[in-house]
Design a protein around this motif. Structure first.
Motif, mmCIF file in Angstrom:
data_model
loop_
_atom_site.group_PDB
_atom_site.id
_atom_site.type_symbol
_atom_site.label_atom_id
_atom_site.label_comp_id
_atom_site.label_asym_id
_atom_site.label_seq_id
_atom_site.Cartn_x
_atom_site.Cartn_y
_atom_site.Cartn_z
ATOM 1 N N ILE A 1 0.396 -7.415 0.187
ATOM 2 C CA ILE A 1 -0.640 -6.491 0.687
ATOM 3 C C ILE A 1 -0.348 -5.076 0.201
ATOM 4 O O ILE A 1 -1.250 -4.380 -0.289
ATOM 5 C CB ILE A 1 -0.735 -6.549 2.233
ATOM 6 C CG1 ILE A 1 -1.292 -7.911 2.665
ATOM 7 C CG2 ILE A 1 -1.592 -5.405 2.755
ATOM 8 C CD1 ILE A 1 -1.234 -8.154 4.162
ATOM 9 N N LEU A 2 0.907 -4.628 0.311
ATOM 10 C CA LEU A 2 1.270 -3.275 -0.138
ATOM 11 C C LEU A 2 1.080 -3.126 -1.647
ATOM 12 O O LEU A 2 0.592 -2.093 -2.116
ATOM 13 C CB LEU A 2 2.708 -2.955 0.262
ATOM 14 C CG LEU A 2 2.956 -2.737 1.754
ATOM 15 C CD1 LEU A 2 4.444 -2.560 2.029
ATOM 16 C CD2 LEU A 2 2.161 -1.549 2.266
ATOM 17 N N LEU A 3 1.455 -4.133 -2.401
ATOM 18 C CA LEU A 3 1.279 -4.108 -3.851
ATOM 19 C C LEU A 3 -0.204 -4.066 -4.225
ATOM 20 O O LEU A 3 -0.612 -3.299 -5.102
ATOM 21 C CB LEU A 3 1.958 -5.320 -4.491
ATOM 22 C CG LEU A 3 2.044 -5.333 -6.002
ATOM 23 C CD1 LEU A 3 2.760 -4.094 -6.511
ATOM 24 C CD2 LEU A 3 2.767 -6.589 -6.469
ATOM 25 N N THR A 4 -1.010 -4.832 -3.529
ATOM 26 C CA THR A 4 -2.458 -4.834 -3.764
ATOM 27 C C THR A 4 -3.055 -3.460 -3.452
ATOM 28 O O THR A 4 -3.876 -2.941 -4.217
ATOM 29 C CB THR A 4 -3.155 -5.925 -2.910
ATOM 30 O OG1 THR A 4 -2.587 -7.193 -3.243
ATOM 31 C CG2 THR A 4 -4.644 -5.948 -3.159
ATOM 32 N N LEU A 5 -2.631 -2.855 -2.338
ATOM 33 C CA LEU A 5 -3.113 -1.513 -1.979
ATOM 34 C C LEU A 5 -2.685 -0.480 -3.016
ATOM 35 O O LEU A 5 -3.473 0.405 -3.387
ATOM 36 C CB LEU A 5 -2.617 -1.119 -0.592
ATOM 37 C CG LEU A 5 -3.304 -1.796 0.587
ATOM 38 C CD1 LEU A 5 -2.601 -1.433 1.896
ATOM 39 C CD2 LEU A 5 -4.769 -1.403 0.641
ATOM 40 N N ALA A 6 -1.460 -0.587 -3.491
ATOM 41 C CA ALA A 6 -0.970 0.349 -4.506
ATOM 42 C C ALA A 6 -1.791 0.227 -5.790
ATOM 43 O O ALA A 6 -2.190 1.238 -6.390
ATOM 44 C CB ALA A 6 0.510 0.115 -4.780
ATOM 45 N N VAL A 7 -2.053 -0.988 -6.224
ATOM 46 C CA VAL A 7 -2.853 -1.214 -7.426
ATOM 47 C C VAL A 7 -4.275 -0.700 -7.217
ATOM 48 O O VAL A 7 -4.855 -0.056 -8.100
ATOM 49 C CB VAL A 7 -2.842 -2.717 -7.831
ATOM 50 C CG1 VAL A 7 -3.876 -3.009 -8.909
ATOM 51 C CG2 VAL A 7 -1.446 -3.129 -8.279
ATOM 52 N N LEU A 8 -4.842 -0.938 -6.049
ATOM 53 C CA LEU A 8 -6.191 -0.464 -5.740
ATOM 54 C C LEU A 8 -6.245 1.071 -5.774
ATOM 55 O O LEU A 8 -7.190 1.641 -6.343
ATOM 56 C CB LEU A 8 -6.629 -0.984 -4.362
ATOM 57 C CG LEU A 8 -8.043 -0.643 -3.919
ATOM 58 C CD1 LEU A 8 -9.065 -1.199 -4.915
ATOM 59 C CD2 LEU A 8 -8.311 -1.190 -2.538
ATOM 60 N N CYS A 9 -5.238 1.737 -5.209
ATOM 61 C CA CYS A 9 -5.178 3.207 -5.245
ATOM 62 C C CYS A 9 -5.069 3.712 -6.682
ATOM 63 O O CYS A 9 -5.731 4.678 -7.064
ATOM 64 C CB CYS A 9 -4.004 3.719 -4.423
ATOM 65 S SG CYS A 9 -4.256 3.587 -2.653
#
Length: 177
Positions: free
Chosen positions: A6-14
């Motif tokens: 989830i954190l990795l996905t959020l980082a990529v999305l940002c």
């Protein structure tokens, strides 16, 4: 493991969102269009924190000599007054066109606050660092590339005294021999 995904996905999305904003060209960079309050706050905090950290160990010399004041006054008049103004001046062609607007260093509200012990030293450290190194993307040049520390301290000495000066005193103190 799920939290990491989830954190990795959020980082990529940002990162993708930031890239889209940057490459789209929609972020305004014109000097005649002010930043949003949030953007201005972020930039202000970054500037203040960076200068405070970088200037903390600077040793402040005695700044009260007449020679230092005269030397700093002439340099201020030549290099700084078109942006930071003179006593009796409220704007110039430079201040009208710059964003953010440079502070009017001739006004009393820009004189150091002497409330807590050490404030005067901290303000002198910050002024010296700012004059020497400049501030990126603000119009404030790095005078340390062309001026030695003695000349920069002389400008600090003059700037600290300037809010007390009349227009006539300013003229006398800034005249070149």
């Amino acid at each position: 493991m799920k939290t990491i995904k989830i954190l990795l996905t959020l980082a990529v999305l940002c990162l993708v969102t930031a890239s889209a904003v940057i490459y789209s060209g929609i972020f305004p960079i014109a000097a005649d269009e002010p930043h949003s309050k949030f953007t201005y706050w972020i930039l202000e905090q970054a500037r203040e924190r960076s200068i405070s950290r970088a200037s903390a160990d600077i040793k402040v010399p005695e700044l009260g000599s007449a020679d230092m004041l005269l030397s700093g006054g002439a340099d201020y008049n030549d290099m700084c007054s078109s942006c930071h103004l003179k006593p009796g001046q409220s704007e110039s062609d430079m201040t009208i066109g710059l964003y953010p607007k440079p502070p009017n260093l001739s006004l009393a509200e820009h004189k150091e606050k002497h409330g807590e012990e050490g404030d005067e030293t901290i303000e002198a450290q910050k002024m010296f660092w700012t004059i020497k190194h400049g501030i990126k993307a603000s119009g404030m040049p790095a005078w340390g590339l062309t001026h030695d520390d003695g000349r920069i301290w002389a400008m600090v000495s003059f700037i600290k005294k300037m809010p007390e000066l009349t227009e006539d005193q300013y003229q006398v103190l800034t005249a070149r021999e």
